[in-house]
Design a protein around this motif. Structure first.
Motif, mmCIF file in Angstrom:
data_model
loop_
_atom_site.group_PDB
_atom_site.id
_atom_site.type_symbol
_atom_site.label_atom_id
_atom_site.label_comp_id
_atom_site.label_asym_id
_atom_site.label_seq_id
_atom_site.Cartn_x
_atom_site.Cartn_y
_atom_site.Cartn_z
ATOM 1 N N GLN A 29 0.843 -1.070 -0.091
ATOM 2 C CA GLN A 29 -0.047 -0.144 -0.215
ATOM 3 C C GLN A 29 0.867 1.245 0.050
ATOM 4 O O GLN A 29 0.568 2.398 -0.595
ATOM 5 C CB GLN A 29 -0.895 -0.107 1.230
ATOM 6 C CG GLN A 29 -1.875 1.116 1.231
ATOM 7 C CD GLN A 29 -2.840 1.241 -0.016
ATOM 8 O OE1 GLN A 29 -3.674 0.191 -0.311
ATOM 9 N NE2 GLN A 29 -3.022 2.568 -0.461
ATOM 10 N N ARG A 30 1.979 1.433 0.594
ATOM 11 C CA ARG A 30 3.011 2.394 0.717
ATOM 12 C C ARG A 30 3.496 2.693 -0.717
ATOM 13 O O ARG A 30 3.639 3.905 -1.243
ATOM 14 C CB ARG A 30 3.984 2.274 1.759
ATOM 15 C CG ARG A 30 3.601 2.149 3.083
ATOM 16 C CD ARG A 30 4.868 2.315 3.946
ATOM 17 N NE ARG A 30 5.663 3.553 3.534
ATOM 18 C CZ ARG A 30 6.217 4.356 4.626
ATOM 19 N NH1 ARG A 30 6.145 4.193 5.931
ATOM 20 N NH2 ARG A 30 6.659 5.725 4.427
ATOM 21 N N TRP A 31 3.672 1.504 -1.458
ATOM 22 C CA TRP A 31 4.133 1.728 -3.010
ATOM 23 C C TRP A 31 2.984 2.488 -3.732
ATOM 24 O O TRP A 31 3.213 3.463 -4.449
ATOM 25 C CB TRP A 31 4.375 0.305 -3.874
ATOM 26 C CG TRP A 31 5.832 -0.273 -3.242
ATOM 27 C CD1 TRP A 31 5.855 -1.420 -2.873
ATOM 28 C CD2 TRP A 31 7.016 0.370 -3.246
ATOM 29 N NE1 TRP A 31 7.237 -1.719 -2.783
ATOM 30 C CE2 TRP A 31 7.849 -0.770 -2.969
ATOM 31 C CE3 TRP A 31 7.448 1.711 -3.799
ATOM 32 C CZ2 TRP A 31 9.222 -0.583 -3.010
ATOM 33 C CZ3 TRP A 31 8.877 1.969 -3.778
ATOM 34 C CH2 TRP A 31 9.907 0.773 -3.376
ATOM 35 N N GLU A 53 3.344 6.179 -5.537
ATOM 36 C CA GLU A 53 3.121 6.305 -6.679
ATOM 37 C C GLU A 53 1.868 7.643 -7.202
ATOM 38 O O GLU A 53 2.024 8.290 -8.016
ATOM 39 C CB GLU A 53 2.725 5.057 -7.545
ATOM 40 C CG GLU A 53 4.127 4.137 -7.565
ATOM 41 C CD GLU A 53 3.496 2.510 -7.918
ATOM 42 O OE1 GLU A 53 4.509 1.832 -8.210
ATOM 43 O OE2 GLU A 53 2.485 2.472 -8.017
ATOM 44 N N ALA A 54 1.092 7.488 -6.057
ATOM 45 C CA ALA A 54 -0.235 8.361 -6.427
ATOM 46 C C ALA A 54 0.155 9.559 -5.880
ATOM 47 O O ALA A 54 -0.698 10.588 -6.355
ATOM 48 C CB ALA A 54 -1.433 7.753 -5.614
ATOM 49 N N GLY A 55 1.119 9.879 -4.887
ATOM 50 C CA GLY A 55 1.362 11.109 -4.444
ATOM 51 C C GLY A 55 0.416 11.524 -3.466
ATOM 52 O O GLY A 55 0.270 12.649 -3.136
ATOM 53 N N THR A 56 -0.472 10.553 -2.765
ATOM 54 C CA THR A 56 -1.395 10.999 -1.859
ATOM 55 C C THR A 56 -1.595 9.637 -0.719
ATOM 56 O O THR A 56 -0.826 8.634 -1.242
ATOM 57 C CB THR A 56 -2.747 11.287 -2.508
ATOM 58 O OG1 THR A 56 -3.442 11.753 -1.110
ATOM 59 C CG2 THR A 56 -3.274 10.006 -3.106
ATOM 60 N N PHE A 57 -2.420 9.620 0.071
ATOM 61 C CA PHE A 57 -2.579 8.656 0.992
ATOM 62 C C PHE A 57 -4.146 7.962 0.953
ATOM 63 O O PHE A 57 -4.853 8.831 1.058
ATOM 64 C CB PHE A 57 -2.376 9.225 2.512
ATOM 65 C CG PHE A 57 -1.021 9.377 2.729
ATOM 66 C CD1 PHE A 57 -0.144 8.512 3.138
ATOM 67 C CD2 PHE A 57 -0.772 10.869 2.487
ATOM 68 C CE1 PHE A 57 1.326 8.856 3.333
ATOM 69 C CE2 PHE A 57 0.666 11.139 2.926
ATOM 70 C CZ PHE A 57 1.845 10.094 3.256
ATOM 71 N N ALA A 58 -3.996 6.816 0.491
ATOM 72 C CA ALA A 58 -5.456 6.242 0.427
ATOM 73 C C ALA A 58 -6.123 6.079 1.692
ATOM 74 O O ALA A 58 -5.399 5.757 2.678
ATOM 75 C CB ALA A 58 -5.207 4.955 -0.328
ATOM 76 N N SER A 59 -7.343 6.172 1.612
ATOM 77 C CA SER A 59 -8.281 6.035 2.835
ATOM 78 C C SER A 59 -8.417 4.447 3.001
ATOM 79 O O SER A 59 -8.836 3.828 1.970
ATOM 80 C CB SER A 59 -9.609 6.755 2.676
ATOM 81 O OG SER A 59 -10.390 6.507 3.929
ATOM 82 N N TRP A 93 -9.644 5.305 8.871
ATOM 83 C CA TRP A 93 -8.254 5.881 8.972
ATOM 84 C C TRP A 93 -7.669 5.706 7.558
ATOM 85 O O TRP A 93 -8.318 5.135 6.758
ATOM 86 C CB TRP A 93 -7.670 4.932 9.910
ATOM 87 C CG TRP A 93 -7.789 5.072 11.413
ATOM 88 C CD1 TRP A 93 -8.417 4.145 12.103
ATOM 89 C CD2 TRP A 93 -7.714 6.029 12.296
ATOM 90 N NE1 TRP A 93 -8.547 4.578 13.132
ATOM 91 C CE2 TRP A 93 -8.009 5.750 13.553
ATOM 92 C CE3 TRP A 93 -6.848 7.392 12.236
ATOM 93 C CZ2 TRP A 93 -7.689 6.706 14.687
ATOM 94 C CZ3 TRP A 93 -6.760 8.366 13.242
ATOM 95 C CH2 TRP A 93 -7.180 7.808 14.401
ATOM 96 N N ASN A 94 -6.742 6.382 7.233
ATOM 97 C CA ASN A 94 -5.893 6.035 5.936
ATOM 98 C C ASN A 94 -5.392 4.575 5.922
ATOM 99 O O ASN A 94 -5.349 3.956 6.878
ATOM 100 C CB ASN A 94 -4.825 6.992 5.669
ATOM 101 C CG ASN A 94 -3.572 6.913 6.254
ATOM 102 O OD1 ASN A 94 -3.046 5.729 6.864
ATOM 103 N ND2 ASN A 94 -3.119 8.181 6.745
#
Length: 353
Positions: free
Chosen positions: A216-218, A222-228, A269-270
């Motif tokens: 998930q960190r990858w 790559e997205a430049g943001t933090f997924a929820s 949470w993210n």
């Protein structure tokens, strides 16, 4: 398997991400704003108490927002004070504010605050928790209380509710300025996230969780943001959930405890939030709270009861464990006829002197 499907047994109720929050500024109470009528709170403010919004920074430079509750009848000397936060994913307009309101009625200055990255407190990205930073949040609250002219800095205690009970114990162990600590419906968040309820997560499962968190960190990089992460507290239940999940829903998703800024009422949470909890046990030094007193309060029928009992066993004297008959976990969030406020009053009266 998705990350949160493995973590679900440990974090089912920890909902959280609310797309809000404003950063605030100022450190002194002279700039406090009256919040008695302008905000949504889940409880009624006592007519014996005043409430004022305050802001203060923690050691990491994050601006925290809280409500300072003061008794209208303060007497002549400086007040004993209590810093309060929790539950995990909640906001100061919910349980912590209710506790502060009750303790202020009993003559204490009481500060209910939003932790870093949540509620009205600052910090980016949003919807993140940290064993270190959330422990520091309590010490920052002690900083704030101790520089107020009407508060005796030698008479400061803390109360932690639910997940913030563990952080309260951790903060007390290292912050010798804290003279007494009480917890209700305690969770050890590092333990439950890394091992699951009753420590059932195997090494193989833990390894898979960590591998998936890394993946998930990858994706986030790559997205430049933090997924929820996934929303774990839907507006409506299916009906086959565990009873404690239904209890959380009854508090956070109904008028009883709903608040639009509360992560537990509105989201998740993210997706990588669990990372820092996986190898940072927060109760390692619990014995170092001694010789300062500790009061642990849990419901007889609470699914979380074992956390308080285990902490009691790990701790050194002086310590006390109170089990509330027939109470479940969330009963100690807001049921003032069940929460032993008179015993909390006695505990802090005797130990903040």
């Amino acid at each position: 398997m998705k990350i949160l499907s493995i973590l679900a047994v440990a974090t089912f109720m920890f909902l959280q991400y609310c797309k809000q929050n404003r950063n605030t500024s100022s450190q002194k109470s002279e700039n406090m704003n009256d919040t008695t009528q302008t905000e949504h709170y889940t409880f009624e403010l006592s007519n014996k108490v005043t409430r004022q919004k305050v802001t203060f920074k923690n050691r990491y430079g994050i601006m925290l927002t809280g409500d300072l509750y003061l008794p209208k009848e303060q007497g002549t000397g400086p007040l004993a004070a209590i810093a309060i936060s929790g539950p995990f994913g909640a906001v100061k307009e919910q349980s912590s504010g209710l506790y502060a309101n009750q303790m202020a009625q009993r003559g204490f200055a009481a500060l209910a605050f939003d932790p870093s990255y949540t509620g009205e407190s600052g910090g980016e990205p949003r919807a993140v928790a940290s064993p270190d930073i959330n422990t520091e949040d309590f010490s920052a609250a002690v900083d704030f209380l101790g520089i107020q002219k009407n508060i005796d800095r030698k008479k400061i205690g803390i109360i932690g509710i639910c997940g913030f009970a563990g952080f309260a114990l951790n903060a007390t162990a290292i912050d010798k300025r804290v003279k007494a600590v009480a917890t209700t419906s305690m969770y050890d968040m590092t333990r439950v996230m890394s091992k699951g309820y009753h420590d059932i997560v195997t090494l193989e499962e833990r390894t898979k969780i960590l591998e998936q968190l890394g993946e998930q960190r990858w994706k986030d990089a790559e997205a430049g943001t933090f997924a929820s992460g996934a929303i774990l507290n839907p507006e409506k239940l299916k009906g086959d959930e565990p009873q404690f999940v239904k209890d959380y829903h009854d508090y956070y998703r109904t008028p009883r405890g709903y608040h639009e800024r509360s992560l537990n009422s509105t989201g998740a949470w993210n997706a990588t939030n669990a990372l820092s909890f996986m190898n940072m046990p927060i109760l390692t030094y619990i014995k170092e709270i001694s010789p300062r007193p500790m009061l642990l309060i849990a419901g007889e029928k609470a699914h979380s009861r074992y956390f308080s009992e285990d902490a009691y066993t790990m701790a050194a004297e002086p310590r006390e464990l109170i089990i509330i008959p027939n109470a479940v976990h969330v009963d100690l969030y807001d049921k003032v006829n069940i929460i032993p406020f008179d015993q909390l009053n006695t505990f802090f009266r005797e130990n903040l002197k």
